[in-house]
Write a protein that holds these residues in place. Structure first.
Motif, PDB file in Angstrom:
ATOM      1  N   ASP A 579       0.174  -1.301  -0.329  1.00 25.40           N
ATOM      2  CA  ASP A 579      -0.049  -0.122   0.238  1.00 25.40           C
ATOM      3  C   ASP A 579       0.880   1.031  -0.167  1.00 25.40           C
ATOM      4  N   THR A 580       2.413   1.062   0.073  1.00 22.29           N
ATOM      5  CA  THR A 580       3.155   2.437   0.183  1.00 22.29           C
ATOM      6  C   THR A 580       4.117   2.240  -0.736  1.00 22.29           C
ATOM      7  N   ARG A 599      -4.285  -1.656  -0.907  1.00 21.86           N
ATOM      8  CA  ARG A 599      -5.476  -0.988  -0.151  1.00 21.86           C
ATOM      9  C   ARG A 599      -5.541   0.083   0.156  1.00 21.86           C
ATOM     10  N   GLU A 601      -7.727   1.885   1.049  1.00 20.99           N
ATOM     11  CA  GLU A 601      -8.274   2.240   2.355  1.00 20.99           C
ATOM     12  C   GLU A 601      -6.716   2.319   3.742  1.00 20.99           C
ATOM     13  N   HIS A 602      -6.325   1.754   3.486  1.00 21.95           N
ATOM     14  CA  HIS A 602      -4.799   1.426   4.129  1.00 21.95           C
ATOM     15  C   HIS A 602      -4.299   3.546   4.037  1.00 21.95           C
ATOM     16  N   PHE A 605      -5.607   6.719   6.968  1.00 25.49           N
ATOM     17  CA  PHE A 605      -5.414   6.565   8.222  1.00 25.49           C
ATOM     18  C   PHE A 605      -3.597   7.721   7.843  1.00 25.49           C
ATOM     19  N   GLU A 606      -3.092   8.473   6.988  1.00 27.19           N
ATOM     20  CA  GLU A 606      -2.015   8.522   7.113  1.00 27.19           C
ATOM     21  C   GLU A 606      -2.421  10.213   7.225  1.00 27.19           C
TER      22      GLU A 606
END
Length: 914
Positions: A579-580, A599, A601-602, A605-606
């Motif tokens: 995801d990153t 994903r 959605e992850h 949250f950052e």
């Protein structure tokens, strides 16, 4: 019945009911007959056939085990006669008589599963002794002490294994050991072999009285009654708790059953020119080509394996028993060349004469498995394909795990050293029992299981521990053997440590630690440290990150060799779930060929973007929602630019927003108040909106494509960010190749996919028109509900690819939440309802059939349908094998699992080619 594949026997109708196979002067089997004879029986037959000094015996086949459980623990009618004939044949070869008063034959009765299960099932030695034959053994050996030592050992084993004395005992300590220890204490003696014949004779009487008191039965004097009691106990142990747990851990089917091996006894406790030991043709901890093992003089095999006495290293035999050592060296070379693998073999020396009691492919650490395979290939004993198949895919993980930080280890307090039995570094809280290890692990704590010596009953605690530390035993003890197989760090024979189970303390060289205190162990050096030690990256990771030269690390050389071989033979492509950019870069370093699951959605949250996400969720209409999404758009675009750059032209599959919206909202009252203040909203409004979004079962609620259908502006923002990122990189001064694949989650109806597909294509055209560029992209779906699999032919009308999301597909197929499975999984495992955890290894007969149906019918609609898997199962070697045979193009797993997947994919291709 199984057909007998042995070409050395005549294939007649009578073989269909054959249950007994001899080895010795007449040998009926060979190493290829593992299914019928079990691993031990097949290898005994093979060694006998090539002329190694194997005591004669016979194997009762695994078919009898199947019959035993199918017929209420009874035996085929012909078996009793067949066994009697086989016993007489062994007696004739040994020039002895079973039950004979003057020249008695004694036998061992051992299990023999198709796959080795060390210590999990029962064994009985010295069978055939009674009050008369013990006198005969004393007479012919001219050594009464030896005879009575054998008898007391036999009574203890038989009383425990067959008559259940330990199970009936209320105390945890073995009552036989207690009687032995009490006698030694009263006589002022420390070692078992210091007891005289008369003292052992008295001990035998105490043992027999113990049996009578505990069971209400006398110890049997009839040797055939003893034999059938032992055979029944060995077959019965196939379904004891230890064996069930072990089979579950290693995927050994219950229907395989075990064979029973009955073999003439030879005696390592016959005097100072006798001994017994366990040896490995190479070091099972490191894989180094050295003769490795240990032995005891004037002892029997269980003394070495159980760790009751700390044995001597095999090298010491060169001085103490030089002729036998020379003979063992010859056996070592011959075994490895014949079986073409590192061998773990047991031997006994009786009055100067060497016997080989069994051999098997040795259990080894992950590092050793890789080194042995690579070096056997260099030595031209095996080819690359064979070498790859000899390495358990999970072994690769041991080359990637952290080691102790050198500086931290130097500064730590060394309290003692032991024998390095399982390499690596482990730190954790001290647990003195398997039960306590499990309790600590369930709390989320790391554990070091500390025992005087381990027994098979400690297996569950070992599974929950990072490392195992014992005060007794050597590198072939139960603790060492099982730890190596489990991939656990292990130190054995740390004799300077004293464990007090009552006070729950561990003391070494003036330092006392309590249960729950931290301890650290280095299984490579044998060093034990007080407290917690920080760890450092493995050599492989340091080389991949450029902080260490490849030429400085033999471990990296081994890793690289196996990876190159794997890439040469595998058919499956290996992608990663990332995801990153950092995750993506790690995965690429490990060999990932694309992203199979991002994903999105992850990403929300950052930093502070979670508040913008919450503002979007709390919006009361589309206008407010679009305003909030405008803030998220540049953040998403930046994320995708970084991801595409990190993957440098490799395909990137991006899953659109999947979880229900309420998961992004705070549940804590204080955080809700802070959110309301930050967004300028009334607290009551925020609370009401959160309640309105609450779902009874979020896994089955408003999530996945349903979000995009209800709130199309969310899909619009995400795909706009994806395509603008692609356009930015494609038009940059130094263009970056981009291959986006957009995945619509939780589709069950083709109309759902069509709805979202229309948005994707519309936004793509808008971006390409605005940016004046054309780019290619794919749109597909994650198959994660049964309806998608069943209607795959319809869904494939719109989907260019299927990616199986087996985490949710397993949950929806089994009607089971993986978060709640712990409530009953142990019971299901014990009853063998689940052979494996269905969330760790794919349920092939259930979920697998849905996948097969989806593949077959999806390809009927779209021949070029791309197929992959992105659930956690994609990192499981057994599941990867299934995916290869299913015809998938790729598997996508977490970055650390990528090397494992590369090897597993190669192994799947090689097995399929056979």
């Amino acid at each position: 019945m199984k057909k007998i594949s042995d070409s050395s026997t005549t294939k007649s109708s009578s073989q269909k009911t054959r249950y007994v196979y001899n080895f010795g002067e007449q040998t009926d089997g060979n190493a290829s007959m593992r299914e019928l004879l079990g691993g031990k029986g097949a290898n005994l037959a093979e060694m006998a056939a090539i002329g190694l000094p194997v005591p004669p015996g016979f194997t009762v086949s695994t078919d009898v085990c199947t019959y035993f459980y199918a017929h209420g623990r009874s035996y085929p009618k012909t078996l009793a006669k067949d066994v009697e004939v086989a016993v007489k044949s062994v007696a004739k070869q040994m020039k002895r008589e079973f039950g004979g008063r003057d020249n008695p034959l004694l036998v061992s009765v051992r299990s023999g599963a198709r796959d080795s299960m060390p210590g999990m099932m029962d064994t009985i030695l010295n069978l055939g002794l009674n009050d008369e034959t013990v006198e005969g053994l004393a007479s012919i050996s001219d050594n009464p002490r030896f005879a009575w030592d054998c008898y007391r050992r036999f009574i203890q084993m038989y009383g425990d294994v067959v008559m259940g004395v330990q199970a009936l005992n209320e105390e945890s300590e073995c009552p036989f050991h207690a009687l032995l220890d009490n006698m030694k204490t009263s006589l002022g003696k420390e070692l078992d072999n210091e007891l005289t014949a008369e003292e052992l004779q008295e001990l035998v009487q105490r043992y027999k009285k113990l049996i009578a008191d505990k069971t209400g039965k006398s110890f049997p004097q009839d040797v055939y009654e003893q034999l059938w009691g032992a055979v029944g106990a060995v077959f019965g142990s196939w379904k004891n708790d230890r064996a069930i747990l072990y089979r579950s851990q290693y995927g050994i089917p219950a229907e395989w059953g075990t064979a029973v091996n009955i073999q003439a006894m030879v005696f390592g406790n016959a005097g100072d020119d006798s001994g017994t030991g366990v040896a490995f043709t190479r070091d099972p901890a490191t894989g180094e080509k050295v003769f490795y093992g240990e032995y005891l003089t004037n002892a029997q095999g269980e003394d070495v394996v159980a760790g009751v006495r700390t044995p001597k290293p095999i090298a010491a035999m060169a001085k103490e028993l030089p002729k036998n050592f020379t003979d063992l060296e010859k056996v070592r070379t011959r075994l490895e060349k014949h079986f073409k693998d590192m061998q773990d073999f047991e031997f006994t020396i009786e009055n100067g004469r060497l016997f080989i009691l069994q051999t098997r492919n040795g259990k080894r650490t992950g590092l050793a498995a890789i080194r042995i395979a690579v070096e056997l290939n260099k030595e031209k004993l095996i080819d690359q394909k064979t070498a790859l198949l000899k390495i358990p895919a999970e072994s690769v993980d041991t080359l990637l795990v952290p080691v102790f930080d050198a500086k931290a280890q130097k500064e730590a307090k060394l309290i003692c050293t032991g024998l390095p039995a399982g390499p690596g570094a482990a730190t954790g809280r001290i647990a003195f029992t398997a039960a306590q290890a499990e309790i600590e692990a369930r709390k989320g704590n790391k554990v070091i299981l500390c025992r005087s010596e381990t027994s098979p009953d400690d297996l569950k605690g070992m599974l929950h521990s990072q490392g195992i530390l014992t005060t007794r035993g050597g590198v072939s003890s139960h603790a060492a053997l099982v730890a190596r197989q489990l991939g656990k760090v292990c130190i054995c024979g740390a004799a300077d440590i004293t464990i007090n189970y009552e006070r729950k303390t561990l003391t070494a060289n003036g330092i006392t630690l309590k249960e729950g205190d931290y301890i650290s162990i280095n299984g490579t050096t044998g060093s034990v440290y007080q407290g917690l030690i920080e760890s450092a990256d493995s050599e492989v990771k340091r080389v991949l990150e450029g902080t260490m030269k490849a030429s400085e690390s033999y471990t990296y050389e081994l890793f690289n060799t196996v990876m190159e071989w794997s890439d040469k033979y595998r058919k499956l492509r290996i992608r990663t779930n990332a995801d990153t950019p950092a995750m993506a870069q790690t995965a690429v370093a490990y060999g990932a060929e694309g992203i199979g699951l991002c994903r999105t959605e992850h990403m929300f949250f950052e930093g502070s973007r979670i508040d913008d996400m919450r503002q979007m969720i709390l919006a009361v209409d589309g206008v407010q929602r679009r305003e909030a999404l405008k803030k998220l758009l540049p953040m998403q675009r930046k994320d995708f630019v970084g991801l595409f750059k990190a993957m440098a032209g490799r395909p990137v599959t991006i899953r659109l927003l999947d979880p229900p919206l309420h998961e992004f909202l705070p549940q804590d009252d204080a955080v809700r108040r802070q959110l309301a203040d930050k967004l300028g909203l009334p607290l009551e409004f925020v609370i009401d909106r959160i309640k309105a979004l609450h779902e009874e079962n979020p896994m089955l609620g408003c999530r996945g494509c349903r979000l995009g259908i209800l709130y199309p502006e969310i899909t619009e923002m995400q795909v706009q960010a994806i395509f603008e990122a692609a356009a930015e990189l494609l038009t940059a001064k130094k263009p970056v190749e981009v291959h986006p694949e957009i995945m619509i989650p939780l589709v069950g109806f083709k109309a759902e996919l069509a709805d979202q597909l229309a948005i994707v294509h519309r936004i793509a055209e808008q971006v390409m028109t605005r940016k004046k560029i054309k780019f290619k992209y794919m749109v597909g779906t994650m198959v994660e509900v049964p309806r998608a699999a069943i209607t795959a032919d319809e869904i494939a009308e719109h989907a260019e690819f299927f990616s199986f999301g087996t985490n949710d597909l397993t949950q929806t197929t089994l009607g089971l939440s993986r978060d709640d499975m712990g409530l009953f999984y142990d019971e299901y495992q014990q009853k063998e309802i689940y052979s494996k955890n269905p969330f760790a290894s794919l349920d092939k007969t259930g979920v697998g059939k849905l996948m097969q149906f989806a593949v077959t019918n999806g390809q009927k609609t779209r021949k070029d349908l791309k197929l992959g898997i992105c659930g956690e199962h994609a990192g499981d070697p057994d599941s990867i094998d299934f995916c290869h045979n299913l015809g998938l193009q790729y598997v996508s797993c977490s970055p650390p699992r990528v090397p494992i997947a590369r090897l597993a994919a190669a192994q799947a291709a090689l097995r399929a080619a056979k």
